[in-house]
Motif scaffolding. Structure first.
Motif: not given
Length: 222
Positions: A65-93
């Protein structure tokens, strides 16, 4: 039709899924208690292995649920897709969209129990916030999410899809022998493909090339 296989933890599984003809590979991160949860460095290793197959696109699957941390993880891994599998709110998107490079796809899971989804009323908000596509998945009576092997009703899935302006993937207990249960969903103009886990695993519990190929063949064959 996209075929996404979820929950790889080894390089051997990555290659098995690629050899079987799948397109997307789900890699878990920040899935508390998840049997396939990966630390960030292992996620990056398997994402690189997926890209190296020349076929698989790695997908970061997370309850985070931490947007900055997820973006950093995606950049580190080089993933161009992120699947939010949980009850995250639109504000997180919305926050995540602002943090991610252009072209990154955000997938929001809509959880379905019986004939209802608690997120159904937020579909438009998720779309406005920057969701690129949805994934429909079944929950259990006790609230378990993801890889439950529970199935959705075809009419329920199609009715949810009617409320979307974005395409969607279908999940929830999909097997080679139950494709014909989903005529309305498969015929929907927003249908993009499927997401599977349990049906792609061999007797040892690992993702298996033969089981995955059976699934791919069955769902791609009219």
């Amino acid at each position: 039709m996209f075929v996404k296989i979820c929950g790889a933890t080894t390089a051997e599984e990555v290659h098995a899924v690629a050899d079987a003809g799948a397109d997307l590979l789900g890699l878990w991160h920040e899935v508390p208690g998840g049997r396939a949860d990966l630390p960030a460095d292992r996620l990056a290793e398997l994402a690189a292995a997926a890209r190296a197959t020349g076929r698989l696109e790695p997908v970061l699957v997370t309850f985070g649920t931490d947007a900055a941390a997820l973006a950093a993880t995606a950049a580190h891994a080089g993933t161009g897709w992120i699947q939010l599998h949980g009850y995250q709110r639109p504000a997180l998107v919305r926050s995540l969209r602002a943090e991610l490079p252009e072209g990154t796809r955000i997938v929001k899971v809509l959880h379905v129990h019986g004939d209802t989804s608690p997120e159904a009323g937020l579909i438009r908000a998720y779309e406005r916030a920057g969701t690129d596509l949805f994934l429909l998945d079944a929950t259990t009576a006790d609230g378990r999410l993801g890889s439950t092997a529970h199935t959705l009703d075809d009419s329920v899935a199609a009715a949810l899809a009617d409320r979307m302006e974005r395409p969607f993937l279908l999940a929830g207990g999909l097997r080679p022998d139950n494709r014909d249960r989903y005529p309305a969903t498969l015929a929907h103009p927003g249908f993009l493909g499927i997401d599977a886990d349990s049906a792609a695993r061999g007797d040892a519990g690992l993702l298996d090339a033969a089981r995955t190929a059976d699934l791919v063949r069955a769902w791609r064959t009219p």
